[in-house]
Motif scaffolding. Structure first.
Motif, mmCIF file in Angstrom:
data_model
loop_
_atom_site.group_PDB
_atom_site.id
_atom_site.type_symbol
_atom_site.label_atom_id
_atom_site.label_comp_id
_atom_site.label_asym_id
_atom_site.label_seq_id
_atom_site.Cartn_x
_atom_site.Cartn_y
_atom_site.Cartn_z
ATOM 1 N N ALA A 263 0.821 -1.206 0.000
ATOM 2 C CA ALA A 263 0.000 0.000 0.000
ATOM 3 C C ALA A 263 0.860 1.264 0.000
ATOM 4 C CB ALA A 263 -0.931 -0.004 1.212
ATOM 5 N N VAL A 264 1.999 1.230 0.689
ATOM 6 C CA VAL A 264 2.888 2.400 0.727
ATOM 7 C C VAL A 264 3.424 2.712 -0.666
ATOM 8 C CG1 VAL A 264 5.154 3.206 1.501
ATOM 9 C CG2 VAL A 264 3.552 2.242 3.143
ATOM 10 N N PHE A 265 3.888 1.668 -1.381
ATOM 11 C CA PHE A 265 4.396 1.887 -2.738
ATOM 12 C C PHE A 265 3.295 2.410 -3.662
ATOM 13 C CE2 PHE A 265 7.711 -1.247 -1.383
ATOM 14 C CZ PHE A 265 8.810 -0.409 -1.565
ATOM 15 N N PHE A 266 2.096 1.830 -3.538
ATOM 16 C CA PHE A 266 0.972 2.297 -4.336
ATOM 17 C C PHE A 266 0.629 3.742 -3.994
ATOM 18 C CE2 PHE A 266 -1.392 -1.808 -5.762
ATOM 19 C CZ PHE A 266 -0.213 -2.257 -6.349
ATOM 20 N N SER A 267 0.690 4.068 -2.702
ATOM 21 C CA SER A 267 0.289 5.411 -2.268
ATOM 22 C C SER A 267 1.234 6.474 -2.815
ATOM 23 C CB SER A 267 0.233 5.485 -0.743
ATOM 24 O OG SER A 267 1.519 5.341 -0.173
ATOM 25 N N ILE A 268 2.517 6.130 -2.926
ATOM 26 C CA ILE A 268 3.474 7.086 -3.488
ATOM 27 C C ILE A 268 3.079 7.439 -4.918
ATOM 28 C CG2 ILE A 268 5.869 7.418 -4.223
ATOM 29 C CD1 ILE A 268 6.693 5.686 -1.826
ATOM 30 N N GLY A 269 2.753 6.401 -5.697
ATOM 31 C CA GLY A 269 2.310 6.632 -7.074
ATOM 32 C C GLY A 269 1.018 7.421 -7.128
ATOM 33 N N ALA A 270 0.087 7.093 -6.214
ATOM 34 C CA ALA A 270 -1.202 7.791 -6.203
ATOM 35 C C ALA A 270 -1.040 9.258 -5.836
ATOM 36 C CB ALA A 270 -2.151 7.107 -5.223
ATOM 37 N N MET A 271 -0.169 9.554 -4.868
ATOM 38 C CA MET A 271 0.047 10.946 -4.473
ATOM 39 C C MET A 271 0.729 11.741 -5.586
ATOM 40 S SD MET A 271 0.995 10.984 -0.403
ATOM 41 C CE MET A 271 2.297 9.761 -0.493
ATOM 42 N N ILE A 272 1.647 11.085 -6.300
ATOM 43 C CA ILE A 272 2.280 11.761 -7.447
ATOM 44 C C ILE A 272 1.227 12.068 -8.513
ATOM 45 C CG2 ILE A 272 3.894 11.440 -9.358
ATOM 46 C CD1 ILE A 272 5.668 9.846 -7.431
ATOM 47 N N GLY A 273 0.325 11.099 -8.721
ATOM 48 C CA GLY A 273 -0.757 11.324 -9.683
ATOM 49 C C GLY A 273 -1.649 12.477 -9.280
ATOM 50 N N ALA A 274 -1.978 12.532 -7.984
ATOM 51 C CA ALA A 274 -2.814 13.630 -7.488
ATOM 52 C C ALA A 274 -2.090 14.961 -7.617
ATOM 53 C CB ALA A 274 -3.192 13.376 -6.033
ATOM 54 N N MET A 275 -0.794 14.963 -7.366
ATOM 55 C CA MET A 275 -0.008 16.186 -7.467
ATOM 56 C C MET A 275 0.029 16.694 -8.903
ATOM 57 S SD MET A 275 3.920 16.758 -6.157
ATOM 58 C CE MET A 275 3.509 16.023 -4.559
ATOM 59 N N ILE A 276 0.240 15.757 -9.839
ATOM 60 C CA ILE A 276 0.275 16.131 -11.259
ATOM 61 C C ILE A 276 -1.082 16.697 -11.689
ATOM 62 C CG2 ILE A 276 0.447 15.214 -13.610
ATOM 63 C CD1 ILE A 276 2.531 13.216 -12.519
ATOM 64 N N HIS A 279 -1.446 20.202 -10.234
ATOM 65 C CA HIS A 279 -0.567 21.146 -10.927
ATOM 66 C C HIS A 279 -1.159 21.503 -12.292
ATOM 67 C CE1 HIS A 279 2.913 21.912 -8.476
ATOM 68 N NE2 HIS A 279 3.148 20.612 -8.255
ATOM 69 N N SER A 280 -1.652 20.479 -12.987
ATOM 70 C CA SER A 280 -2.264 20.718 -14.295
ATOM 71 C C SER A 280 -3.497 21.603 -14.166
ATOM 72 C CB SER A 280 -2.631 19.381 -14.945
ATOM 73 O OG SER A 280 -3.308 19.579 -16.161
ATOM 74 N N SER A 281 -4.292 21.327 -13.133
ATOM 75 C CA SER A 281 -5.501 22.122 -12.911
ATOM 76 C C SER A 281 -5.156 23.583 -12.635
ATOM 77 C CB SER A 281 -6.287 21.536 -11.736
ATOM 78 O OG SER A 281 -7.394 22.349 -11.412
ATOM 79 N N ILE A 282 -4.124 23.810 -11.849
ATOM 80 C CA ILE A 282 -3.714 25.185 -11.511
ATOM 81 C C ILE A 282 -3.191 25.915 -12.741
ATOM 82 C CG2 ILE A 282 -1.994 26.516 -10.212
ATOM 83 C CD1 ILE A 282 -2.344 24.325 -8.001
ATOM 84 N N ALA A 283 -2.423 25.201 -13.581
ATOM 85 C CA ALA A 283 -1.895 25.823 -14.803
ATOM 86 C C ALA A 283 -3.021 26.294 -15.714
ATOM 87 C CB ALA A 283 -0.991 24.830 -15.528
ATOM 88 N N ASN A 284 -4.123 25.545 -15.729
ATOM 89 C CA ASN A 284 -5.259 25.898 -16.589
ATOM 90 C C ASN A 284 -6.219 26.892 -15.944
ATOM 91 O OD1 ASN A 284 -4.426 24.156 -18.685
ATOM 92 N ND2 ASN A 284 -5.392 22.396 -17.668
ATOM 93 N N ARG A 285 -5.990 27.199 -14.679
ATOM 94 C CA ARG A 285 -6.945 28.067 -13.957
ATOM 95 C C ARG A 285 -6.272 29.321 -13.399
ATOM 96 N NH1 ARG A 285 -9.031 23.580 -9.915
ATOM 97 N NH2 ARG A 285 -10.017 25.351 -8.851
ATOM 98 N N GLY A 370 -1.610 17.337 -2.395
ATOM 99 C CA GLY A 370 -2.113 18.630 -2.845
ATOM 100 C C GLY A 370 -1.404 19.824 -2.245
ATOM 101 N N PHE A 371 -0.511 19.594 -1.288
ATOM 102 C CA PHE A 371 0.088 20.735 -0.587
ATOM 103 C C PHE A 371 0.934 21.618 -1.512
ATOM 104 C CE2 PHE A 371 3.587 22.683 1.817
ATOM 105 C CZ PHE A 371 2.845 23.477 2.678
#
Length: 388
Positions: A263-276, A279-285, A370-371
């Protein structure tokens, strides 16, 4: 503060990226919740029928029934203790049983696995009154008939009613019944006649362990003292509930450690996905952010708003993961019990605490992921944003 409705609207508008990110977070929550549910099942299954007024007596230094041995003459001494309850016929309420492990072929696969065999006396169902025959009939004492737990009935070759298998080479036994025991680990055992089991495994003249029902749970200390202080016996006593708690520790810990690592390894990938995604949302807004700043909203309000949006996204993923994990209740999972090295069948058992903890983990991932995007949004200059 910026209304939460603003964040909800943005997540709905960007439904494709929202769904993709929520699914990634949901996968982590699904794995985490499933691991905790399985570990909970291990602990409950091994101790489901344990009672505080039942004591287990084993050879001193033994950590499991299978490696213990008690001589025949010692059984009478144990059950003659004043603290042991009496049945209606005046006999002590206790049983001596023999534990062994055999290899059987698993159905549906090419593999084999260990199955625990319990040699039981003819009055075992009187002592274990919670055990019910749900198919077929009880085995006749002194015969080569056996009954099997419902968790392994039909999962191994020869363990269906009417079929036969070998306890040892050239020692066939026939299955005549299937029993249930409230979902306990006993349902992953084969119960054979005590004398048949002794003969098959060369255990004549003794048993693995003795179970005794005490007159009351408060009698345990006195019973323990009377047995353990008798140095001629060389035995030790445990409450049945404590014994099963210790039996579950190894398997439960292994499942938790392996599951949490995954779960820890998966969570790292998931948090990176959420961060991306953020970031993409902020660039467009950027224009939206600039407008919010021009309307008087502070950088702190922008920071909090985007953190809320990230947490809402994570909670949506957490909800998906928890719903998927709840579906695992209908799945049976078999693994080796490290205490007996035999296969035990478990289910996935959720609790409100497990579900809430899993959702809380999703919220934490949302905050961490998201921080930095939220911090970036808060630092955007309103003038540059409007020009962009």
């Amino acid at each position: 503060m910026i209304p939460v409705a603003y964040n909800v609207r943005n997540l709905v508008v960007r439904k494709t990226t929202t769904l993709a990110t929520a699914s990634g977070l949901g996968l982590v929550v699904f794995v985490f919740a499933s691991v905790l549910m399985l570990a909970n099942s291990v602990e409950r299954t091994l101790g489901r029928t344990a009672r505080d007024d039942v004591a287990i007596v084993m050879r001193k230094g033994s950590d499991a029934e299978m490696v213990s041995s008690i001589e025949e003459q010692q059984i009478g001494v144990i059950l003659a203790s004043a603290e042991v309850a009496k049945r209606q016929d005046g006999k002590p309420d206790g049983v001596g049983e023999v534990i062994a492990v055999i290899l059987l072929e698993k159905l549906g696969t090419d593999g084999i696995s260990n199955v625990q065999v319990r040699g039981v006396p003819e009055d075992v169902l009187a002592f274990r009154s919670h055990v019910k025959i749900i198919e077929g009939r009880p085995a006749q004492p002194g015969t080569d008939e056996v009954i099997v737990g419902k968790a392994i009935s039909g999962r191994f070759k020869g363990l269906s009613i009417g079929e036969s298998f070998e306890l040892r080479k050239n020692r066939p036994v026939k299955v005549v019944g299937v029993f249930e025991d409230g979902g306990s680990s006993s349902e992953s055992e084969v119960w054979a006649d005590l004398h048949t089991t002794r003969s098959a495994f060369g255990r004549e003249g003794g048993v693995s362990a003795v179970r005794a029902r005490l007159a009351s749970a408060s009698k345990f200390d006195a019973f323990e003292a009377s047995i353990e202080q008798n140095r001629n016996l060389g035995l030790e006593v445990m409450r049945e509930s404590v014994y099963y708690e210790k039996q579950s520790e190894g398997t439960s810990m292994f499942i938790k450690v392996m599951g949490v690592l995954i779960a820890v390894f998966f969570s790292i990938g998931a948090m990176i996905g959420a961060m991306i995604t953020m970031h993409s949302s902020i660039a467009n807004r950027q224009r939206e952010i600039g407008t919010l700043r021009a309307l008087g909203f502070s950088r702190f309000s922008i920071l909090v708003s985007f953190l809320i949006e990230s947490v809402l996204l994570a909670l949506a993923g957490g909800a998906l993961g928890v719903l998927a994990a709840l579906g695992m209740r209908f799945v049976r999972f078999s693994t080796v019990n490290f205490a007996s090295w035999s296969e035990v069948v478990f289910t996935f058992e959720p609790t409100p605490g497990i579900l809430l903890t899993s959702v809380a983990i999703a919220a934490v991932m949302g905050l961490l992921g998201g921080f930095f995007p939220a911090l970036r949004a808060a630092r955007i200059s309103p003038i540059q944003a409007m020009r962009g």
